[in-house]
Write an enzyme that holds these catalytic residues in place. Structure first.
Site, PDB file in Angstrom:
ATOM      1  CB  CYS A 166      -3.201 -25.443 -28.900  1.00 31.97           C
ATOM      2  SG  CYS A 166      -3.765 -25.008 -27.244  1.00 31.97           S
ATOM      3  CB  SER A 168      -1.469 -10.901   5.380  1.00 30.30           C
ATOM      4  OG  SER A 168      -2.523 -11.769   4.952  1.00 30.30           O
ATOM      5  CB  SER A 169      -6.835  -9.492   6.396  1.00 28.31           C
ATOM      6  OG  SER A 169      -7.001 -10.323   5.235  1.00 28.31           O
ATOM      7  CB  VAL A 177       4.681  -3.195   6.822  1.00 31.33           C
ATOM      8  CG1 VAL A 177       3.805  -4.235   7.492  1.00 31.33           C
ATOM      9  CG2 VAL A 177       4.050  -2.685   5.539  1.00 31.33           C
ATOM     10  CB  CYS A 203      -3.407 -20.960 -27.130  1.00 31.63           C
ATOM     11  SG  CYS A 203      -1.916 -21.848 -27.524  1.00 31.63           S
ATOM     12  CG  HIS A 260      -2.319 -16.105  -3.444  1.00 32.04           C
ATOM     13  ND1 HIS A 260      -2.948 -15.174  -2.664  1.00 32.04           N
ATOM     14  CD2 HIS A 260      -2.405 -17.277  -2.763  1.00 32.04           C
ATOM     15  CE1 HIS A 260      -3.417 -15.763  -1.569  1.00 32.04           C
ATOM     16  NE2 HIS A 260      -3.090 -17.037  -1.606  1.00 32.04           N
ATOM     17  CB  THR A 271      -0.933   0.022   1.234  1.00 35.24           C
ATOM     18  OG1 THR A 271      -0.164  -0.205   2.417  1.00 35.24           O
ATOM     19  CG2 THR A 271      -2.024  -1.032   1.109  1.00 35.24           C
TER      20      THR A 271
HETATM   21  N1  APR Z   1       1.144  -1.421   7.132  1.00 38.90           N
HETATM   22  C1  APR Z   1       0.642  -2.458   7.847  1.00 38.90           C
HETATM   23  N2  APR Z   1      -0.522  -3.090   7.530  1.00 38.90           N
HETATM   24  C2  APR Z   1      -1.175  -2.642   6.432  1.00 38.90           C
HETATM   25  C3  APR Z   1      -0.716  -1.554   5.644  1.00 38.90           C
HETATM   26  C4  APR Z   1       0.505  -0.945   6.036  1.00 38.90           C
HETATM   27  N3  APR Z   1       1.036   0.078   5.343  1.00 38.90           N
HETATM   28  N4  APR Z   1      -1.610  -1.360   4.629  1.00 38.90           N
HETATM   29  C5  APR Z   1      -2.592  -2.280   4.793  1.00 38.90           C
HETATM   30  N5  APR Z   1      -2.330  -3.046   5.869  1.00 38.90           N
HETATM   31  C6  APR Z   1      -3.070  -4.202   6.357  1.00 38.90           C
HETATM   32  C7  APR Z   1      -4.556  -4.007   6.442  1.00 38.90           C
HETATM   33  O1  APR Z   1      -4.899  -3.612   7.757  1.00 38.90           O
HETATM   34  C8  APR Z   1      -5.097  -5.398   6.087  1.00 38.90           C
HETATM   35  O2  APR Z   1      -5.464  -6.124   7.257  1.00 38.90           O
HETATM   36  O3  APR Z   1      -2.849  -5.212   5.399  1.00 38.90           O
HETATM   37  C9  APR Z   1      -3.943  -6.117   5.412  1.00 38.90           C
HETATM   38  C10 APR Z   1      -4.242  -6.516   3.988  1.00 38.90           C
HETATM   39  O4  APR Z   1      -5.243  -7.495   4.034  1.00 38.90           O
HETATM   40  P1  APR Z   1      -5.993  -7.884   2.669  1.00 38.90           P
HETATM   41  O5  APR Z   1      -6.413  -6.650   1.972  1.00 38.90           O
HETATM   42  O6  APR Z   1      -7.013  -8.919   3.039  1.00 38.90           O
HETATM   43  O7  APR Z   1      -4.858  -8.549   1.771  1.00 38.90           O
HETATM   44  P2  APR Z   1      -4.258 -10.007   1.890  1.00 38.90           P
HETATM   45  O8  APR Z   1      -4.250 -10.471   3.303  1.00 38.90           O
HETATM   46  O9  APR Z   1      -2.953  -9.986   1.170  1.00 38.90           O
HETATM   47  O10 APR Z   1      -5.314 -10.877   1.042  1.00 38.90           O
HETATM   48  C11 APR Z   1      -4.992 -12.232   0.821  1.00 38.90           C
HETATM   49  O11 APR Z   1      -6.880 -12.393  -0.694  1.00 38.90           O
HETATM   50  O12 APR Z   1      -8.023 -11.283  -2.317  1.00 38.90           O
HETATM   51  C12 APR Z   1      -7.153 -12.328  -2.110  1.00 38.90           C
HETATM   52  O13 APR Z   1      -5.546 -13.264  -3.538  1.00 38.90           O
HETATM   53  C13 APR Z   1      -5.855 -12.089  -2.819  1.00 38.90           C
HETATM   54  O14 APR Z   1      -3.594 -12.429  -2.055  1.00 38.90           O
HETATM   55  C14 APR Z   1      -4.861 -11.881  -1.702  1.00 38.90           C
HETATM   56  C15 APR Z   1      -5.491 -12.642  -0.548  1.00 38.90           C
HETATM   57 ZN    ZN Z   2      -2.230 -23.758 -26.210  1.00 40.74          ZN
END
Ligand code: APR
Ligand code: ZN
Length: 252
Positions: free
Chosen positions: A154, A192-193, A235, A152, A119, A27
């Site tokens: 094919c 990550s959430s 982060v 493609c 992913h 982000t």
């Molecule tokens: N610093 C710390 N935390 C942050 C920051 C930041 N600068 N910006 C966002 N966040 C946190 C948010 O609070 C949120 O909880 O990062 C988390 C991102 O969570 P998601 O948006 O759910 O992303 P992610 O966990 O990567 O999703 C997993 O879901 O949609 C699918 O395939 C897609 O890989 C993705 C998977």
């Molecule tokens: Zn092909």
């Protein structure tokens, strides 16, 4: 709540350090995450990106996927200090594996090498029938020139190398990620959430195998009560402070 010095001390003492990252890493690079306020799932419908829709409505799938893809790959996007900190930790010998859910290519761009892409990646598309592969930009040109869905020679319809909802994660990647979670002394989940499985289950695997769990995330996660250390900090500030302190400790 924890602080960078506490996390740095745990990392400096650990034999095996494993990091799991999510969209929150990027982000600060200008890429919205998925589930925060105003995230990509407020703009796009997750249902548009299922394996079933790619098979049933390839043209509409490709049109939506290319719109989503623009957020990840517009020219201005570059690694931020959070990506740099993880690359620095790896180069200093204090990060053994980087498991990422992200497809934006910013970890390799920052110099990280021991990456497990859970992913898939977002830069190429592959024909599921014969394995032919092309850069997403070539696929974009074909779709924008009216081909609908890039097909493609094919007869197969190209699919982005990104894992879609309802699609199995690459088995080798998942196996490696599980192995890493089982052997980690410190498992750090950042930006990550932790709501999407199987990636969201890796911290549990690490905990059950005796790892110290660190969670760095602005929002609360389901591991809040089980993690050894939790930081609700950006982060791009917290990880550079940890990396700098680990290097200081290593230099004695
Ligand atoms: N610093 C710390 N935390 C942050 C920051 C930041 N600068 N910006 C966002 N966040 C946190 C948010 O609070 C949120 O909880 O990062 C988390 C991102 O969570 P998601 O948006 O759910 O992303 P992610 O966990 O990567 O999703 C997993 O879901 O949609 C699918 O395939 C897609 O890989 C993705 C998977
Ligand atoms: Zn092909």
């Amino acid at each position: 709540m924890t602080d960078p010095d506490t996390v740095a001390a745990a990392i400096a003492d650990a034999d095996e350090v494993v990091v799991l990252t999510g969209a929150g890493l990027s982000t600060a690079s200008g890429i919205p995450d998925f589930r925060s306020e105003g995230g990509l799932w407020d703009v796009f419908d997750e249902e548009a990106f299922t394996l079933r829709r790619y098979r049933a409505q390839p043209e509409r799938f490709w049109s939506d996927w290319l719109s989503l893809h623009e957020h990840f790959f517009d020219s201005g996007v570059a690694p931020n200090p959070a990506h740099d900190a993880l690359a620095q930790l790896e180069q200093a010998g204090h990060l053994d594996a980087l498991l990422t859910q992200n497809v934006d290519g910013l970890h390799p761009a920052a110099g990280s090498e021991s990456i497990v892409h859970l992913h898939g990646t977002g830069t190429r598309a592959t024909c599921p029938d014969c394995g032919a592969s092309m850069p997403v930009e070539a696929a974009r040109e074909r779709v924008e020139s009216g081909e609908g869905a890039p097909t493609c020679d094919c007869g197969g319809v190209y699919k982005p190398d990104t894992v879609l909802f309802g699609e199995q994660l690459p088995p080798a990647a998942m196996q490696e990620a599980r192995r890493r979670a089982e052997t980690a002394d410190v498992f750090l989940a950042a930006g990550s959430s932790l709501t999407v499985d199987p990636a969201g289950l890796l911290p549990d695997t690490a905990l059950r195998n005796g790892a110290t769990l660190v969670v760095v995330n602005l929002d609360r996660t389901k591991y809040a009560g089980r993690a050894d250390h939790v930081a609700r900090e950006p982060v791009e500030e917290f990880l550079p402070a940890v990396a700098a302190r680990v290097v200081e400790l290593a230099d004695g």
